[in-house]
Design a protein around this motif. Structure first.
Motif, PDB file in Angstrom:
ATOM      1  N   GLY B 273      -7.769  11.117 -24.484  1.00  0.00           N
ATOM      2  CA  GLY B 273      -6.789  11.889 -23.733  1.00  0.00           C
ATOM      3  C   GLY B 273      -7.079  11.823 -22.250  1.00  0.00           C
ATOM      4  N   PHE B 274      -6.370  12.681 -21.503  1.00  0.00           N
ATOM      5  CA  PHE B 274      -6.582  12.761 -20.059  1.00  0.00           C
ATOM      6  C   PHE B 274      -7.477  13.954 -19.769  1.00  0.00           C
ATOM      7  N   TYR B 275      -8.179  13.881 -18.656  1.00  0.00           N
ATOM      8  CA  TYR B 275      -8.904  15.069 -18.209  1.00  0.00           C
ATOM      9  C   TYR B 275      -7.899  16.120 -17.766  1.00  0.00           C
ATOM     10  N   LYS B 276      -8.177  17.358 -18.069  1.00  0.00           N
ATOM     11  CA  LYS B 276      -7.304  18.419 -17.581  1.00  0.00           C
ATOM     12  C   LYS B 276      -7.416  18.487 -16.065  1.00  0.00           C
ATOM     13  N   GLY B 277      -6.289  18.651 -15.421  1.00  0.00           N
ATOM     14  CA  GLY B 277      -6.286  18.744 -13.970  1.00  0.00           C
ATOM     15  C   GLY B 277      -6.232  17.399 -13.281  1.00  0.00           C
ATOM     16  N   SER B 278      -6.233  16.333 -14.058  1.00  0.00           N
ATOM     17  CA  SER B 278      -6.134  15.024 -13.421  1.00  0.00           C
ATOM     18  C   SER B 278      -4.671  14.649 -13.246  1.00  0.00           C
ATOM     19  N   SER B 279      -4.430  13.606 -12.508  1.00  0.00           N
ATOM     20  CA  SER B 279      -3.051  13.179 -12.322  1.00  0.00           C
ATOM     21  C   SER B 279      -2.858  11.820 -12.980  1.00  0.00           C
ATOM     22  N   VAL B 280      -1.761  11.714 -13.662  1.00  0.00           N
ATOM     23  CA  VAL B 280      -1.484  10.532 -14.467  1.00  0.00           C
ATOM     24  C   VAL B 280      -0.193   9.910 -13.970  1.00  0.00           C
ATOM     25  N   LEU B 281      -0.212   8.637 -13.821  1.00  0.00           N
ATOM     26  CA  LEU B 281       0.991   7.932 -13.379  1.00  0.00           C
ATOM     27  C   LEU B 281       1.410   6.956 -14.460  1.00  0.00           C
ATOM     28  N   ILE B 282       2.673   7.006 -14.824  1.00  0.00           N
ATOM     29  CA  ILE B 282       3.210   6.019 -15.760  1.00  0.00           C
ATOM     30  C   ILE B 282       4.216   5.181 -14.988  1.00  0.00           C
ATOM     31  N   THR B 283       3.919   3.919 -14.834  1.00  0.00           N
ATOM     32  CA  THR B 283       4.864   3.062 -14.128  1.00  0.00           C
ATOM     33  C   THR B 283       5.486   2.088 -15.115  1.00  0.00           C
ATOM     34  N   GLY B 284       6.668   1.666 -14.797  1.00  0.00           N
ATOM     35  CA  GLY B 284       7.301   0.694 -15.667  1.00  0.00           C
ATOM     36  C   GLY B 284       8.675   0.347 -15.144  1.00  0.00           C
ATOM     37  N   THR B 285       9.203  -0.732 -15.657  1.00  0.00           N
ATOM     38  CA  THR B 285      10.546  -1.134 -15.264  1.00  0.00           C
ATOM     39  C   THR B 285      11.544  -0.269 -16.033  1.00  0.00           C
ATOM     40  N   ALA B 286      12.819  -0.507 -15.780  1.00  0.00           N
ATOM     41  CA  ALA B 286      13.843   0.323 -16.395  1.00  0.00           C
ATOM     42  C   ALA B 286      13.803   0.176 -17.906  1.00  0.00           C
ATOM     43  N   GLY B 287      13.978   1.297 -18.586  1.00  0.00           N
ATOM     44  CA  GLY B 287      14.098   1.262 -20.036  1.00  0.00           C
ATOM     45  C   GLY B 287      12.812   0.979 -20.779  1.00  0.00           C
ATOM     46  N   THR B 288      11.688   1.353 -20.181  1.00  0.00           N
ATOM     47  CA  THR B 288      10.434   1.098 -20.880  1.00  0.00           C
ATOM     48  C   THR B 288       9.857   2.386 -21.463  1.00  0.00           C
ATOM     49  N   ALA B 289      10.748   3.368 -21.669  1.00  0.00           N
ATOM     50  CA  ALA B 289      10.367   4.609 -22.351  1.00  0.00           C
ATOM     51  C   ALA B 289       9.393   5.463 -21.556  1.00  0.00           C
ATOM     52  N   LYS B 290       9.553   5.423 -20.241  1.00  0.00           N
ATOM     53  CA  LYS B 290       8.691   6.277 -19.418  1.00  0.00           C
ATOM     54  C   LYS B 290       8.981   7.749 -19.674  1.00  0.00           C
TER      55      LYS B 290
END
Lengths: 109, 569
Positions: B273-290
């Motif tokens: 999982g992610f650390y609590k309080g961290s920041s997560v970025l999800i990048t992707g092109t159009a239609g990649t279920a972001k």
């Protein structure tokens, strides 16, 4: 310190309020000047109220006094404010509507 | 701010300051305005100079118990009171309680005749009277320059204003003087030369049809201060200077882990999982279920009873709920329970700073454990890149300091799949960066997810294919073909081939087993034969032996008989 000078009973034609700041040179001169003008041009027709705003600061707010000394001509309308020690007599007379061109010299003269 | 206050107190000889109580301003000024000295606030029309002055007084009364005097040269007390009512400032009540005095100074040029020497002692007396009557500690002169239009004698005015500021200092009141911005100088009448302690410049700029207000401290004698231009806003709660949280990198960190909402994705992270309080970025092109990934995360957060704020810049809350229900993520119950708050708006509705304020306000009121912003790339429409970057920096810092897990999605340009820079350049700010992309192969598009970085955590290096099913996002097992990882139909083909191979080898194995069995049986039969043969030979030998023995016996007997007869003879 109210210094009222009534020359006549009832409503006076000229109602003047002079706001001064104690015994500063400007104030002292202003009192002398206005008294002289009133005696000369308005004898018997005026009511002069001299207010020391050091002693009555609340009145300064009420009458919108910023500069000192200030002479407020309350009557006749329109209201005029004369700031300064009133040493420029021509301007004072003009502002009070007493200037010579209109021929309003005192009837007592 | 509290820290700053105590640290300045402990250092002793620092300049004493008067906190303004205005959001953010005290942080920039490191504690407030110079105590007992005048501060000049200048700016063009509509900057909020008067509001800043009024707020300074009201906050002073409400938060620091310091009565204040407002000397208004432009507006009457009633007008002022009406203007700030919408901000929740009740000037009338404060006046009634004897904590505020408003003195409207009316100067009408047409009524005034100069007839000799004068000074502005009347103003001093009025101000002094107002200050003394309530024991004021704060004074605002709004806008003293109005005097210049009322009194023609500039020389007198200037010397009197200089005297006024001196007098205010002697009185020990903290003063704000507001002034209009002039051409080529800070103020029209050059007031800055009289006020040398602190000068704050307010600015109102329109760039590409979007107005941003900015504040800058031009000077602050005897104190350090933030030197940048800080955006500020006029909100329902007054002025908010925004938001100075990124001055230091000193936030607390958590060792807690929060799930991404997709178990298989969690498994790609060393700590699931992610650390609590961290920041997560999800990048992707159009239609990649972001958005789906973002919603999965929100769903996971709410499932554990935590609160999540979801900022949707593309979809309305209903649309989001409907769309996510189609992939098995039912967000509606969480919204009803108050665990999920969806704040949907078009990015162009407000300037960037306004969005930031909305977010701050929501975080303050809603106290979420996680914040999702979908997508941040849309913000670019309301500001230029550097502005968006600075806003996001502040936003990320703010969320980190509040120990709120933040998940952002960002659309990257499809032109260059290998482009691993987000347009906002925030990739260096975030702790975890997940990339989703199209893996385009023969006649189909498939989605792949990979982890580009995860600070402080081991993570998988694989590109995993995933599908969005009606049970949510599911990651598929890695299938490696002759040319690397295969996806989609190729993956299916590869799997079928593998299955066939497996079947064949299974059959081969079984055949071999049977062969061995047969051989064993043959061997066993042979062994039995040999044993029988051996037994018959043995039997025969034994028979021969026996017969030999009997024959020998008989021979011996015969010999004895012969010997017996011979002796008898």
């Amino acid at each position: 310190m109210d210094l009222e000078e009534h020359e006549e009973d009832g409503a006076a034609e000229y109602v003047l309020h002079l706001y001064i700041t104690g015994a500063t040179p400007n104030s002292t001169r202003a009192v002398q000047n206005i008294k002289g003008i009133c005696e000369q041009y308005l004898k018997g027709r005026y009511e002069l109220l001299i207010i020391d705003i050091y002693q009555q600061p609340a009145l300064a707010k009420q009458d919108q006094i910023v500069a000192a000394p200030t002479l407020v001509k309350k009557m006749p309308l329109p209201t005029r404010r004369l700031i300064g020690d009133l040493s420029e007599k021509d301007k004072v007379l003009l502002a009070l509507g007493l200037s010579a061109p209109f021929g309003t010299t005192s009837p007592h003269d | 701010m509290q820290d700053l206050m105590t640290s300045s107190a402990s250092l002793g000889p620092q300049l004493p300051k008067t906190p303004t109580g205005i959001d953010g301003l005290d942080e920039i000024t490191e504690g407030g305005l110079p105590k007992g000295r005048p501060t000049l606030v200048c700016g063009s029309a509509g900057c909020g100079k008067t509001l800043m002055g009024v707020e300074f007084l009201v906050r002073g009364i409400q938060q620091y118990n310091e009565p204040g005097v407002l000397m208004a040269f432009e507006e009457t007390a009633d007008e002022l009171a009406a203007n700030v009512t919408s901000l929740g400032f009740d000037l009338q009540t404060l006046q009634g309680q004897g904590q505020l005095r408003i003195d409207h100074v009316h100067v009408d040029r047409s009524e005034i005749e100069e007839t000799g020497e004068y000074d502005l002692e009347g103003l001093f007396i009025r101000l002094g009277y107002a200050i003394d009557s309530i024991g004021a500690k704060r004074v605002v002169l709004d806008t003293i320059e109005a005097l210049f239009s009322g009194f023609p004698n500039q020389a007198v005015l200037r010397s009197e204003i200089r005297r006024l500021f001196r007098w205010l200092k002697d009185k020990g009141v903290t003063t704000i003087i507001t002034a209009e911005r002039g051409e080529g100088s800070l103020t029209r009448q050059g007031l800055e030369e009289y006020v040398s302690d602190c000068v704050i410049l307010l600015d109102n700029r329109v760039i590409e049809q979007i107005t941003t207000r900015r504040l800058r401290i031009v000077k602050y004698r005897g104190s350090t201060h933030g030197t940048n231009e800080y955006p500020y806003l006029i909100t329902e709660d007054g002025i908010s200077v925004l938001p100075v949280t990124s001055l230091k990198l000193a936030h607390e960190v958590s060792d807690e882990i929060v799930s991404s909402g997709v178990p298989a994705l969690d498994a790609m992270f060393g700590r699931h999982g992610f650390y609590k309080g961290s920041s997560v970025l999800i990048t992707g092109t159009a239609g990649t279920a972001k958005t789906t990934l973002a919603a999965s995360f929100a769903h996971a957060v709410c499932s554990t009873g935590k609160r999540c704020a979801f900022f949707a810049f593309e979809e309305s809350p209903q649309q989001l709920v409907r769309n996510m229900r189609s992939v098995g993520l039912d967000l509606a119950p969480f919204i009803e329970q108050g665990l999920l708050h969806v704040e949907a708006s078009r990015p162009t509705l407000n300037g960037l700073e306004k969005h930031l304020v909305t977010l701050h306000r929501l975080v303050k009121e809603f106290k979420p454990d996680a914040v999702v912003i979908d997508p941040i790339s849309n913000l670019i429409t309301v500001g230029n890149i550097s502005e968006v970057r600075s806003m996001l920096t502040r936003l990320i810092d703010f969320l980190k300091i509040s120990n709120i897990t933040a998940l952002f999605t960002s659309l990257i340009s499809g032109r260059n799949i290998q482009q691993e820079m987000t347009e906002e350049g925030v990739s260096s700010l975030v702790d975890t960066w997940i990339s989703v992309r199209d893996l385009e192969g023969v006649g189909e598009r498939n989605r792949g997810v990979s982890i580009l970085k995860a600070r402080g955590m081991a993570h998988s290096n694989q590109v995993r294919e995933f599908v969005v099913t009606n049970q949510g996002v599911q990651l598929l097992d890695v299938v490696i073909g002759p040319t690397g990882i295969v996806t989609g139909a190729s993956r299916l083909t590869q799997q079928m081939q593998e299955q066939a191979q497996a079947l064949a080898s299974q059959q081969e194995l079984e055949r071999k087993d049977r062969e061995i069995e047969r051989k064993r049986r043959v061997l066993e039969a042979t062994i039995a034969n040999l044993r029988t043969e051996f037994e018959s030979v043995e039997e025969e030998l034994r028979q021969i032996n026996h017969e030999e023995l009997v024959r020998q016996q008989k021979l011996a007997d015969t010999r004895r008989q012969i010997a017996g007869t011979a002796s008898a003879e």
